[in-house]
Design an enzyme around this catalytic site. Structure first.
Site: not given
Ligand code: RI2
Length: 322
Positions: A19, A21, A62, A130, A199, A209-210, A235
């Site tokens: 998990r 993004a 997703r 998050c 995201d 985002n989250k 992104k």
């Molecule tokens: P990085 C995550 O999604 C969160 O929403 C987080 O803020 C975002 O991805 C970006 O994360 P999830 O997969 O790419 O937990 O900066 O639903 O790590």
């Protein structure tokens, strides 16, 4: 055999074993590399369709983080660039673009840490939500620079990604306090800066985002606390330029409550929300810091889009950007 490996990665993304993004995007690139490397295709056409099939499986995991389709698009451009060539050349192109994406992605996270850390002052109290590797990269880099900082992290219900952040921050020796998601407004006056990941970022600078991010942004706005978003340029969501809305993933109710104990109860479980650009002070990308309203220019440049044209990604243009 190859199909099983792709399915396994896709399943890990769906169940959030993989998990975040950025991590999802790198996992997709890695999956396409495996698909190319282990392909038994006999003709270029067969190879192309195998790659497209693998991409489809990955894309159906997703829907919200655009980093995933952007990674797939980036890797598959290898097929377009080698159109008419033999299978070996095509395989090599796909593998090298997958490797390139992963390398650039890891470098971008590091660069965002360096650029963003310049905006952190000694004594800052930072709130994060998050678990974003980009947001944490800024916090960790600032701390490594010797800045005396403190972090508040939310729990990030229902999947508790805040615990991952807490663990990472404590490992670095950064003083960290956990708060429940609904305590953000209560504590916001103790905070100097909010830093979150993304995201997807739309052409108007809105940040997906989250879930809970937009309430935090609202509280920060009200208390005049700076709100930073940390995100790699992959992104940014190209189709939002032509009005497409970012799909907000709704996950299974079982993440929230055991429905067997509450027969008849309705549960809504959106994983993300949208923060309007007016609540975002700046976006830290690997190319520098931009105001949210510059999202349009970034997307236009990366995807070479001109009004009235179909969006297309020209590989050589994209390359230096990620
Ligand atoms: P990085 C995550 O999604 C969160 O929403 C987080 O803020 C975002 O991805 C970006 O994360 P999830 O997969 O790419 O937990 O900066 O639903 O790590």
């Amino acid at each position: 055999m190859v199909a099983a490996k792709i399915e396994k990665i896709a399943q890990d993304i769906k169940t959030m074993r993989i998990r975040g993004a950025g991590r999802i995007a790198r996992a997709a690139a890695r999956a396409l590399k495996i698909a190319a490397k282990e392909s038994q295709a006999k003709t270029p056409a067969e190879f192309s369709s195998e790659m497209k099939r693998a991409s489809k499986i990955l894309l159906e995991t997703r829907p919200t983080a655009v980093s995933l389709p952007n990674a797939v698009r980036y890797v598959l451009l290898g097929l377009k660039q080698t159109h008419g060539a033999d299978i070996w050349t095509m395989k090599k192109a796909v593998i090298s673009r997958a490797d390139g994406f992963i390398k650039n992605s890891l470098e971008a996270v590091k660069k965002i840490g360096e650029i963003g850390a310049n905006r952190i002052s000694n004594g800052d109290v930072i709130l994060t939500h998050c678990n974003s590797e980009c947001a944490l990269s800024i916090i960790k880099t600032a701390f490594k620079q010797g800045k005396n900082i403190e972090v508040y992290t939310t729990e990030s219900r229902p999947v508790w990604q805040g615990r991952l952040s807490a663990r990472e921050l404590l490992k670095e020796g950064i003083p960290t306090t956990m708060i429940i998601d609904s305590a953000v407004r209560h504590f916001i006056r103790d905070v100097d800066k909010v830093i979150v990941g993304a995201d997807s970022i739309a052409a108007n600078g809105a940040v997906v985002n989250k879930i809970g991010t937009s309430s935090i942004a609202l509280a920060a706005h009200e208390a005049r606390v700076l709100f930073f978003v940390a995100a790699e340029t992959y992104k940014f969501h190209p189709e939002t330029l032509v009005g497409r809305l970012v799909e907000i993933e709704e996950r299974d109710p079982s993440e929230v409550i055991n429905l067997r104990r509450f027969p008849g109860l309705k549960v809504r479980n959106p994983a993300f929300d949208v923060t309007p650009p007016e609540y975002v002070d700046l976006i830290v990308t690997e190319r520098g810091i931009i105001p949210p309203y510059a999202a349009y220019a970034i997307i236009k440049e990366i995807f070479e889009w001109n009004p009235g044209e179909r969006i297309q990604q020209t590989g050589d243009k994209l390359r230096p950007l990620i």
